[in-house]
Design a protein around this motif. Structure first.
Motif, PDB file in Angstrom:
ATOM      1  N   GLU A 122      39.867  27.051  33.777  1.00 48.62           N
ATOM      2  CA  GLU A 122      41.260  26.724  33.472  1.00 48.62           C
ATOM      3  C   GLU A 122      41.671  27.098  32.054  1.00 48.62           C
ATOM      4  N   ASN A 123      40.728  27.068  31.114  1.00 44.68           N
ATOM      5  CA  ASN A 123      41.109  27.323  29.719  1.00 44.68           C
ATOM      6  C   ASN A 123      41.066  28.803  29.364  1.00 44.68           C
ATOM      7  N   ARG A 124      40.809  29.646  30.343  1.00 45.84           N
ATOM      8  CA  ARG A 124      40.829  31.083  30.067  1.00 45.84           C
ATOM      9  C   ARG A 124      42.256  31.556  29.863  1.00 45.84           C
ATOM     10  N   SER A 125      42.456  32.387  28.872  1.00 46.39           N
ATOM     11  CA  SER A 125      43.786  32.915  28.589  1.00 46.39           C
ATOM     12  C   SER A 125      44.018  34.256  29.275  1.00 46.39           C
ATOM     13  N   ASP A 126      42.950  34.820  29.834  1.00 49.76           N
ATOM     14  CA  ASP A 126      43.065  36.152  30.439  1.00 49.76           C
ATOM     15  C   ASP A 126      42.894  36.110  31.952  1.00 49.76           C
ATOM     16  N   ARG A 127      43.385  35.026  32.583  1.00 46.57           N
ATOM     17  CA  ARG A 127      43.265  34.930  34.033  1.00 46.57           C
ATOM     18  C   ARG A 127      44.056  36.040  34.723  1.00 46.57           C
ATOM     19  N   ALA A 128      45.119  36.506  34.082  1.00 46.57           N
ATOM     20  CA  ALA A 128      45.885  37.621  34.649  1.00 46.57           C
ATOM     21  C   ALA A 128      45.021  38.871  34.756  1.00 46.57           C
ATOM     22  N   SER A 129      44.173  39.092  33.760  1.00 42.14           N
ATOM     23  CA  SER A 129      43.290  40.258  33.812  1.00 42.14           C
ATOM     24  C   SER A 129      42.250  40.116  34.915  1.00 42.14           C
ATOM     25  N   VAL A 130      41.808  38.879  35.169  1.00 42.46           N
ATOM     26  CA  VAL A 130      40.873  38.649  36.267  1.00 42.46           C
ATOM     27  C   VAL A 130      41.543  38.975  37.597  1.00 42.46           C
ATOM     28  N   VAL A 131      42.806  38.562  37.768  1.00 41.83           N
ATOM     29  CA  VAL A 131      43.542  38.895  38.993  1.00 41.83           C
ATOM     30  C   VAL A 131      43.655  40.404  39.148  1.00 41.83           C
ATOM     31  N   ASN A 132      43.895  41.092  38.040  1.00 38.82           N
ATOM     32  CA  ASN A 132      43.969  42.560  38.101  1.00 38.82           C
ATOM     33  C   ASN A 132      42.627  43.158  38.499  1.00 38.82           C
ATOM     34  N   GLU A 133      41.534  42.526  38.055  1.00 37.39           N
ATOM     35  CA  GLU A 133      40.206  42.998  38.436  1.00 37.39           C
ATOM     36  C   GLU A 133      39.985  42.813  39.941  1.00 37.39           C
ATOM     37  N   VAL A 134      40.433  41.680  40.464  1.00 37.94           N
ATOM     38  CA  VAL A 134      40.331  41.452  41.912  1.00 37.94           C
ATOM     39  C   VAL A 134      41.156  42.492  42.660  1.00 37.94           C
ATOM     40  N   LYS A 135      42.355  42.727  42.179  1.00 39.17           N
ATOM     41  CA  LYS A 135      43.227  43.714  42.814  1.00 39.17           C
ATOM     42  C   LYS A 135      42.586  45.096  42.778  1.00 39.17           C
ATOM     43  N   ASP A 136      41.998  45.450  41.642  1.00 40.83           N
ATOM     44  CA  ASP A 136      41.341  46.746  41.497  1.00 40.83           C
ATOM     45  C   ASP A 136      40.142  46.856  42.431  1.00 40.83           C
ATOM     46  N   LEU A 137      39.413  45.774  42.578  1.00 44.50           N
ATOM     47  CA  LEU A 137      38.264  45.766  43.470  1.00 44.50           C
ATOM     48  C   LEU A 137      38.682  46.013  44.909  1.00 44.50           C
ATOM     49  N   PHE A 138      39.701  45.284  45.375  1.00 46.03           N
ATOM     50  CA  PHE A 138      40.161  45.451  46.754  1.00 46.03           C
ATOM     51  C   PHE A 138      40.805  46.816  46.977  1.00 46.03           C
ATOM     52  N   LEU A 139      41.317  47.406  45.913  1.00 48.49           N
ATOM     53  CA  LEU A 139      41.945  48.720  46.034  1.00 48.49           C
ATOM     54  C   LEU A 139      40.907  49.813  46.228  1.00 48.49           C
ATOM     55  N   HIS A 140      39.783  49.730  45.481  1.00 48.95           N
ATOM     56  CA  HIS A 140      38.825  50.828  45.461  1.00 48.95           C
ATOM     57  C   HIS A 140      37.573  50.573  46.283  1.00 48.95           C
ATOM     58  N   ALA A 141      37.259  49.311  46.566  1.00 48.52           N
ATOM     59  CA  ALA A 141      36.016  49.030  47.282  1.00 48.52           C
ATOM     60  C   ALA A 141      36.091  49.519  48.721  1.00 48.52           C
ATOM     61  N   ASP A 142      34.942  49.933  49.235  1.00 47.09           N
ATOM     62  CA  ASP A 142      34.869  50.371  50.615  1.00 47.09           C
ATOM     63  C   ASP A 142      34.870  49.166  51.539  1.00 47.09           C
ATOM     64  N   SER A 143      35.485  49.301  52.702  1.00 42.98           N
ATOM     65  CA  SER A 143      35.600  48.188  53.640  1.00 42.98           C
ATOM     66  C   SER A 143      34.243  47.684  54.095  1.00 42.98           C
ATOM     67  N   LEU A 144      33.283  48.622  54.317  1.00 42.41           N
ATOM     68  CA  LEU A 144      31.967  48.213  54.775  1.00 42.41           C
ATOM     69  C   LEU A 144      31.267  47.339  53.741  1.00 42.41           C
ATOM     70  N   TRP A 145      31.415  47.695  52.477  1.00 42.89           N
ATOM     71  CA  TRP A 145      30.771  46.911  51.414  1.00 42.89           C
ATOM     72  C   TRP A 145      31.376  45.517  51.321  1.00 42.89           C
ATOM     73  N   LEU A 146      32.690  45.421  51.522  1.00 45.04           N
ATOM     74  CA  LEU A 146      33.357  44.115  51.430  1.00 45.04           C
ATOM     75  C   LEU A 146      32.896  43.152  52.518  1.00 45.04           C
ATOM     76  N   LEU A 147      32.354  43.679  53.623  1.00 46.16           N
ATOM     77  CA  LEU A 147      32.001  42.832  54.757  1.00 46.16           C
ATOM     78  C   LEU A 147      30.500  42.690  54.963  1.00 46.16           C
ATOM     79  N   ASN A 148      29.685  43.311  54.138  1.00 49.51           N
ATOM     80  CA  ASN A 148      28.249  43.270  54.321  1.00 49.51           C
ATOM     81  C   ASN A 148      27.554  42.687  53.111  1.00 49.51           C
ATOM     82  N   ASN A 149      26.466  41.949  53.377  1.00 56.96           N
ATOM     83  CA  ASN A 149      25.668  41.377  52.292  1.00 56.96           C
ATOM     84  C   ASN A 149      24.249  41.919  52.292  1.00 56.96           C
TER      85      ASN A 149
END
Length: 522
Positions: free
Chosen positions: A58-85
């Motif tokens: 909660e005390n992070r001031s750069d949570r917006a950048s973390v959201v951008n990182e999530v967005k970037d991950l979902f944009l570039h990550a392959d679908s197979l990788w997102l669903l496999n462990n």
């Protein structure tokens, strides 16, 4: 940007190289799995866990950048990788990770907490919400895009997660998010509303549904939709101590309720009725109206047997009846409309009742007449007059119990001009006609008073110099003439005889035309 997220190897890599690892095309399932292992790409569970930790701080001031990182991950990550462990974790763990990440993103774009009793904050308090909601909506759409790839299930390995399981797990949270931000509110903008609408459409499509109703309620043949889960998630926010902490809660509830009709609403009755009563019991008029609207929707879309069970209908009736003492035209309008839908469920038709003692119809009607007799505010007079004809018709012949007061109210309202549209007087004339038709055996003894009042009204309208439109004046005269015709029929043509003397001494052309129409009705 992904360098910090994927820093699980001893050698620091360029972000573009890491993204390149997550972008594969034209490879088979086995080749992809071997490639990921060979390149030592971190498992999706580890990446999601790291993102979740960063968003939950909660005390992070750069949570917006973390959201951008999530967005970037979902944009570039392959679908197979997102669903496999790849054997590094259980399937349920990955699904729960996506659920937790969805909750964290929704909390990032949530409205600020409201501690006041009003339940709302100033518009400036919501200035940052719509921008966050827009980014989160785009992030969710990217994720759903990866989950909706058609060949996905065929390519998934034994360690993979079926995409529909993830969609099913996160869709209730997405529905709540979309309901929060798709409406025009102080915390939304045109861009955030558009993004929320797009996300809602994507959620419906990815879930394999054709419409939002199917997503919420399910189809007739298959299992239930997500509505039960959505209401369960919202339940902690909808008790008397919490529903005002979030200004969006009541609007989300109403948005959901409007989209659920027969026969699906019945199974959720015990969940949706308490919040509706809670809203209607608030001290603010707008919340009362919202609660009454919720109650009317429930009454219209739940079978009478369910409402009558456990005295639910009685509870609703008492809640509505108490609102009749509130001098707010908008609230009275909603309450009377709701009562007209509710009373047929808890009272038998007058035809089968016979001469029973007074019931709830009589009680409500008496209170309406009491208020109408002393009311001098035009908006309230119009609301009462609008519903008067319906109550007279519903009471039928039993309106004779209230005939003296009803006559006094009708004749009193006919004497008061209420604006160019003459809303109140037009409605009262309709009530006048209904009164004559329902209580016709009692009209002969009241003929003198009623006839004098109608003739005076016709003359006043015919000689009126106010800015009343001609069409309204014609409608008033037509309705008044119809009242004279009905009186003439039920009084054995006595009106025709009495009008002869009037015709001989009247010089007004408009009045004479009205009297001639009465005499022609033989």
């Amino acid at each position: 940007m992904l360098l910090n997220l994927l820093n699980f190897s001893s050698i620091m890599e360029d972000p573009s190289e890491i993204i390149q690892k997550l972008q594969l095309a034209g490879k088979g399932r086995i080749e992809q799995e071997e490639y990921y292992r060979g390149m030592k790409v971190p498992a999706v569970e580890k990446v999601l866990n790291k993102l979740l930790e960063d968003l939950s701080t909660e005390n992070r001031s750069d949570r917006a950048s973390v959201v951008n990182e999530v967005k970037d991950l979902f944009l570039h990550a392959d679908s197979l990788w997102l669903l496999n462990n790849y054997g590094q974790g259980e399937t349920l763990n990955i699904i729960q990770m996506y659920v937790d990440l969805t909750i964290a993103l929704c909390q990032y774009s949530a409205l600020p907490k409201c501690e006041s009793d009003i339940g709302e904050l100033s518009n400036s308090a919501y200035s940052a919400v719509h921008g966050r909601a827009h980014r989160v909506a785009e992030t969710f759409q990217l994720l759903l895009g990866k989950l909706s790839v058609s060949p996905l299930q065929a390519m998934s390995s034994s360690s993979g997660v079926p995409p529909d399981m993830i969609v099913k797990a996160i869709s209730p949270h997405l529905v709540i998010f979309c309901a929060t931000h798709c409406q025009e509110r102080p915390w939304t903008s045109a861009a955030s509303q558009l993004a929320a609408d797009g996300l809602l459409a994507a959620t419906v499509h990815t879930s394999g549904c054709k419409t939002l109703v199917e997503l919420l309620c399910g189809s007739q043949e298959e299992d239930h939709g997500v509505l039960g889960t959505v209401l369960h998630l919202m339940k902690p926010q909808m008790n008397k101590n919490t529903w005002k902490l979030n200004a969006a809660t009541k609007h989300i509830f109403w948005w959901l309720l409007q989209r659920v009709r027969r026969p699906w609403l019945t199974e959720h009755l015990d969940t949706v009725l308490p919040p509706s009563l809670l809203f209607s019991d608030d001290y603010r008029t707008e919340n009362k109206i919202l609660g009454v609207n919720c109650l009317q929707h429930i009454i219209d879309n739940v079978p009478a047997a369910e409402l009558l069970q456990y005295n639910r209908a009685q509870v609703v009736y008492h809640a509505l009846f108490n609102h009749l003492y509130t001098p707010e035209a908008s609230l009275i309008q909603a309450v009377l409309s709701c009562l007209l839908d509710l009373l047929p469920l808890i009272e038998k038709p007058h035809i089968t009742r016979g001469q029973q003692r007074a019931n709830r119809y009589d009680k409500v009607f008496c209170l309406i007449l009491t208020h109408m007799e002393v009311e001098d505010r035009i908006p309230l007079r119009r609301v009462y007059a609008k519903h008067l004809p319906v109550f007279v018709e519903r009471l039928g012949v039993l309106v004779v119990r209230h005939l003296k007061r009803l006559q006094r109210v009708i004749l009193g309202y006919l004497e008061v001009y209420d604006g160019p549209e003459e809303t109140a007087r037009l409605c009262v004339l309709q009530a006048f006609q209904n009164m004559i038709q329902q209580a016709w055996p009692r009209m002969s003894m009241r003929l003198e008073v009623l006839l004098k009042s109608l003739l005076k009204f016709v003359y006043d309208v015919a000689t009126d110099q106010s800015p009343t439109p001609a069409r309204v004046r014609d409608e008033l005269l037509q309705d008044a003439t119809q009242c004279l015709i009905l009186l003439n029929r039920c009084c054995e043509r006595k009106v025709t005889v009495l009008l002869e003397g009037v015709r001989q001494n009247c010089e007004n052309v408009t009045v004479l035309e009205c009297l001639q129409r009465v005499q022609r009705d033989m």
